[in-house]
Design a protein around this motif. Structure first.
Motif, short mmCIF file in Angstrom:
data_model
loop_
_atom_site.label_atom_id
_atom_site.label_comp_id
_atom_site.label_asym_id
_atom_site.label_seq_id
_atom_site.Cartn_x
_atom_site.Cartn_y
_atom_site.Cartn_z
N CYS A 103 -3.55 -3.32 -2.59
CA CYS A 103 -4.94 -3.10 -2.21
C CYS A 103 -5.81 -3.77 -3.26
O CYS A 103 -6.65 -4.60 -2.94
CB CYS A 103 -5.22 -1.59 -2.14
SG CYS A 103 -6.93 -1.25 -1.73
N ASP A 309 -5.39 3.18 -2.77
CA ASP A 309 -4.60 3.17 -1.53
C ASP A 309 -3.08 3.22 -1.71
O ASP A 309 -2.33 2.65 -0.88
CB ASP A 309 -4.99 1.94 -0.67
CG ASP A 309 -6.35 2.13 0.01
OD1 ASP A 309 -6.88 3.26 -0.02
OD2 ASP A 309 -6.88 1.14 0.55
N GLN A 312 -0.79 4.54 1.29
CA GLN A 312 -0.51 3.69 2.46
C GLN A 312 0.22 2.40 2.07
O GLN A 312 0.48 1.55 2.92
CB GLN A 312 -1.81 3.34 3.18
CG GLN A 312 -2.76 2.46 2.38
CD GLN A 312 -4.14 2.36 3.00
OE1 GLN A 312 -4.63 3.32 3.59
NE2 GLN A 312 -4.77 1.21 2.88
MN MN Z 1 -6.92 -0.86 0.65
#
Ligand code: MN
Ligand code: PEP
Length: 337
Positions: A103, A309, A312
């Motif tokens: 990210c 992030d 994820q």
């Molecule tokens: Mn992200």
């Protein structure tokens, strides 16, 4: 309004046809496809008598009105798939292209380790956010210009082209070495920014806004293309719905519809669409099955410690396994992986 020209139309006559319309105040899009050549008029075409034009102009085969507001990105105007080439990678047409990376760029070691690993697994483009749009002003805002420097080093080491998010037009100069400029979901309707990236000679990855319709996404792409840059990649990254168990709701129908309505390549971001690591592989496979031209996936060397992030993000082994599975499926889908 679009005029499909006869196959044998002479270029001088086409040029005159276009010049005549432009003199009347219309803008035109000239599109040469494998099946046919078309001239699209943009402006107030309500008064034009279509049949009259067809009957009095010997180079015109037939004409039709385009009811949609988007013209330059419309498949009716440009029948062939747009293929965007970045370094050794191609996006669109028969290719299935995976962009991967963290990210956020966190350190030189982090981004180079990830870059080497995702390249080995088959990613063709390295992603990494340097300027991060965060909900909280107290959250990590990205390494900013220093992050772009780190990306540059990772590119030198791996030769992977780069994709990174730009937040506003004052940053354009900083993005000189970034191969694909990403417009994030939160900026999808930042029209001044769209017009500025429309002046660039490099691809733009345009992500769908959190609460924007498919048509609004196409209209944002139209801003970029009508400003002079036809290298736009659309990205479905999930939208806000009433569902709370996933971060967003992946709109797979949008992918199939965008492919029908537009000639631009469409990729899917299963990471932001779900917010949940274990959902990334199934959604990635679904994206391929529904006709996406590629993926942008968050992958990290240590997701538990990621500054943004992590939940994820796939770890590098998980990313590798997913790529193996996608490679097998690409054969069935007749995609160049
Ligand atoms: Mn992200
Ligand atoms: C990102 O790609 O890291 C990102 C912020 O994505 P989006 O704009 O889709 O939320």
């Amino acid at each position: 309004m679009v005029f499909i020209l006869k196959p044998n139309a002479a270029k001088e006559k086409i040029d005159k046809f276009i010049a005549d319309w432009e003199q009347k105040g219309f803008s035109t899009i000239y599109s040469v496809g494998t099946e046919h050549t078309a001239v699209c008029l943009i402006g107030n075409t309500a008064e034009i008598d279509l049949d009259h034009v067809v009957n009095t102009t010997d180079i015109v085969d037939y004409g039709k009105r385009i009811t949609e507001q988007y013209k330059a990105v419309n498949r009716t105007v440009h029948e062939d798939n747009t293929i965007i080439n970045v370094g050794c990678a191609s996006i669109g047409g028969g290719f299935f292209t995976v962009m991967a990376g963290p990210c956020s760029v966190e350190s030189r070691e982090q981004i180079t380790e990830i870059a080497h690993s995702v390249k080995k697994s088959g990613a063709k483009i390295l992603r990494g956010g340097a300027f991060k749009p965060r909900t909280s002003p107290y959250a990590f805002q990205g390494k900013q210009a220093e992050g772009l420097d780190m990306l540059r080093i990772a590119k030198q080491e791996t030769e992977l082209p780069l994709v990174s998010e730009i937040m506003n037009q004052t940053q354009i100069e900083l993005f000189e070495d970034i191969d694909i400029v990403q417009i994030g979901a939160r900026n999808m309707q930042n029209f001044d920014l769209l017009k500025e990236v429309g002046k660039l000679k490099k691809p733009v990855l345009l992500k769908r806004g959190l609460a924007n319709t498919i048509e609004e996404l196409l209209m944002s792409a139209e801003y970029i293309v009508s400003s002079g840059n036809d290298q736009v990649i659309l990205c479905e990254r999930g939208i806000r719905t009433f569902e709370t168990m996933t971060r967003n709701t992946l709109d797979l129908a949008a992918v199939a519809l965008l492919k029908q309505k537009s000639h631009l390549p469409v990729i899917v971001d299963p990471s932001h669409a779900s917010g949940i690591r274990s959902l990334v592989p199934p959604l990635a496979k679904a994206a391929m099955a529904v006709g996406a031209d590629g993926l942008i996936i968050e992958a990290h060397n240590n997701p538990a410690k990621a500054l943004c992030d992590g939940a994820q993000s796939l770890d590098l082994e998980q990313f590798h396994s997913l790529m193996e599975e996608l490679r097998k499926r690409a054969v069935i889908e007749s995609k160049i992986f």
